[in-house]
Scaffold this motif. Structure first.
Motif, short mmCIF file in Angstrom:
data_model
loop_
_atom_site.label_atom_id
_atom_site.label_comp_id
_atom_site.label_asym_id
_atom_site.label_seq_id
_atom_site.Cartn_x
_atom_site.Cartn_y
_atom_site.Cartn_z
N LYS A 143 0.85 -1.18 0.00
CA LYS A 143 0.00 0.00 0.00
C LYS A 143 0.88 1.24 0.00
CE LYS A 143 -4.00 -2.04 2.36
NZ LYS A 143 -4.94 -1.93 3.51
N ALA A 144 0.37 2.31 -0.60
CA ALA A 144 1.13 3.56 -0.66
C ALA A 144 0.17 4.72 -0.81
CB ALA A 144 2.11 3.52 -1.84
N VAL A 191 -1.10 -4.21 -10.85
CA VAL A 191 -0.87 -5.64 -10.65
C VAL A 191 0.26 -6.12 -11.55
CG1 VAL A 191 -1.91 -7.94 -10.73
CG2 VAL A 191 -3.31 -5.96 -10.08
N THR A 192 1.24 -6.80 -10.98
CA THR A 192 2.33 -7.42 -11.73
C THR A 192 2.22 -8.93 -11.59
OG1 THR A 192 3.92 -7.48 -9.90
CG2 THR A 192 3.76 -5.42 -11.14
N ALA A 193 3.18 -9.64 -12.15
CA ALA A 193 3.12 -11.11 -12.11
C ALA A 193 3.21 -11.65 -10.69
CB ALA A 193 4.24 -11.70 -12.97
N ARG A 194 3.91 -10.93 -9.82
CA ARG A 194 4.17 -11.47 -8.48
C ARG A 194 3.70 -10.56 -7.34
NH1 ARG A 194 10.44 -12.99 -9.37
NH2 ARG A 194 10.37 -13.36 -7.12
N GLY A 195 3.07 -9.45 -7.69
CA GLY A 195 2.66 -8.56 -6.61
C GLY A 195 1.68 -7.51 -7.09
N GLU A 196 1.29 -6.64 -6.16
CA GLU A 196 0.37 -5.56 -6.49
C GLU A 196 0.59 -4.40 -5.52
OE1 GLU A 196 -3.79 -6.22 -4.34
OE2 GLU A 196 -3.38 -7.79 -5.83
N VAL A 197 0.19 -3.21 -5.98
CA VAL A 197 0.24 -2.01 -5.15
C VAL A 197 -1.13 -1.36 -5.19
CG1 VAL A 197 1.33 0.22 -4.72
CG2 VAL A 197 2.67 -1.64 -5.72
N SER A 198 -1.68 -1.08 -4.02
CA SER A 198 -2.92 -0.33 -3.88
C SER A 198 -2.55 1.05 -3.34
CB SER A 198 -3.87 -1.05 -2.94
OG SER A 198 -5.02 -0.26 -2.67
#
Length: 432
Positions: free
Chosen positions: A34-35, A227-234
């Motif tokens: 998160k950011a 969303v990336t292949a191995r993670g995500e940022v909200s």
């Protein structure tokens, strides 16, 4: 244990990569994060907005598909050219005097931001002041004189008009009839500048992930997701700065620009010859529609660029694209070998002005600097940061500019643009 510094970017066959300052390999994005703000792209625009926001106290995450400066931002000619890909007089004719005044007020800010950050953060990037625009014909010389006059009307009266004799104090070539010398232009090592920005950003607490190409962007919620292949940022806000490298993550943005590749070479170190050819160490670009540009490097090479390929493909031979122009400019270097030869891909809009805007109140974007992005991206990064912080006035000067898709869509944009460029190239050759 921290990763060992990497001096060169493997797989990036440029002089910039080979001469890059040591930089850590940043982690791949894994898991959920998160950011306050997520920035997509660690090129000029992305690092500019990230550094601005980190300086304002925001919690910022940057997600980069390759490495910092991997794209055009770390591959370009390294020239600080003020303004935009279209002159302020052209913009006044298109959009009216008020828009031209508003754009003129900020047209010098991008180069000032670069100088400010180099001084504030101690970035070692071989920054040199001064640049030339040079004319090959009398018609082009009249155009450069007009350009100097337009800049003076907008408060930049320090540009000097040079005749053929005066030009030889700066560039020893018989190809040019004159030029204009702008002390607010300049040149630098763009990759090292970006690496310095990245280090300053991380020192402020910013998080930077590399080798994490974005696969999907969810822009619809109050907290947009990357969303990336191995993670995500909200995040509370999302700023998309992928430019020509955004891919299919957000087709309604990537469809509005055309990738264009430009080519650059560097010679081996030339010793005293480099200083003889460019005695004042300014950078140079000519006034052709498809222009050539060149400068000295800190280690005494000649860096020479030019040529374009609409659609963004690499040419069969960079040497074949660049050497004819180099031979005309400096016959002494007709058969010089090239230590490095590469292409870089930038994004072009139909209007040749950057397209800046909002997809919704929490998602901002900027792309399409159209080959004039070294300084413009620094400015737009600041304006994006202002918009995230709720100050929209300067951002909206750009966001209100009208933009149209390329005629013929993605299938025909490259061939139609090529036809147009052939016409303008013929005009340059005929001097009309």
């Amino acid at each position: 244990m921290a990763p060992a510094p990497a001096r060169a970017y493997a797989g990036m066959p440029t002089w910039y990569a080979a001469s890059a300052a040591p930089a850590p390999a940043r982690p791949v994005l894994e898991g959920a994060h998160k950011a306050s703000v997520c920035v997509v792209g660690a090129g000029f625009t992305g690092m500019s907005v990230a550094l601005e926001l980190a300086g304002k106290g925001y919690d910022v995450v940057v997600v980069e598909g390759e490495r910092v400066g991997w794209g055009a931002s770390g591959r370009n000619g390294g020239q600080l050219i003020n303004g935009y890909s279209r002159g302020l007089d052209v913009l006044e004719a298109r959009h009216g005097p008020q828009v031209a005044r508003d754009l003129g007020k900020v047209a010098l800010e991008g180069a000032a931001i670069i100088r400010e950050r180099v001084a504030r953060h101690g970035i070692a990037c071989d920054l040199v002041d001064g640049g030339l625009g040079v004319a090959l014909t009398a018609r082009q010389m009249r155009g450069l004189e007009h350009e100097a006059s337009v800049w003076a009307d907008h408060g930049h009266g320090a540009i000097t008009v040079l005749d053929r004799a005066g030009l030889r104090d700066h560039v020893r070539s018989d190809r040019y009839v004159g030029g204009i010398l702008d002390p607010l232009r300049g040149h630098f090592h763009p990759l090292n500048f970006l690496l310095g920005e990245a280090a300053a950003f991380e020192a402020m607490g910013g998080r930077l992930f590399e080798h994490s190409p974005v696969e999907r962007i969810d822009e619809s919620s109050d907290h947009p997701r990357v969303v990336t292949a191995r993670g995500e940022v909200s995040a509370d806000f999302l700023v998309i700065c992928g430019n020509a490298y955004l891919g299919d993550a957000l087709p309604r943005l990537s469809s509005r620009i055309m990738p264009v590749s430009s080519q650059i070479v560097t010679t081996p170190p030339l010793g005293d010859l480099a200083e003889k050819l460019l005695p004042s160490n300014v950078c140079v670009e000519d006034a052709n529609y498809i222009l050539d540009y060149f400068r000295r490097t800190a280690d005494g090479r000649l860096l020479y660029g030019g040529g374009i390929v609409y659609g963004g493909q690499d040419p069969v031979s960079v040497d074949a694209k660049i050497r004819p122009g180099l031979r005309k400019t400096f016959p002494e270097l007709a058969d010089v070998p090239f230590d490095f030869a590469w292409s870089g891909t930038f994004a072009m809009t139909l209007s040749r002005m950057p397209e800046v805007g909002r997809l919704n109140p929490r998602v901002f974007f900027s792309h399409g600097d159209s080959g004039h992005g070294v300084t413009t991206t620094q400015l737009l990064g600041r304006l994006l940061a202002e918009a995230v912080a709720g100050q929209h006035e300067r951002f909206d000067v750009f966001a209100r500019l009208p933009h149209l898709p390329f005629p013929g869509g993605q299938a025909l944009r490259a061939p139609l643009s090529t036809l147009g460029s052939l016409w303008y190239t013929l005009r340059d050759r005929l001097g009309i």
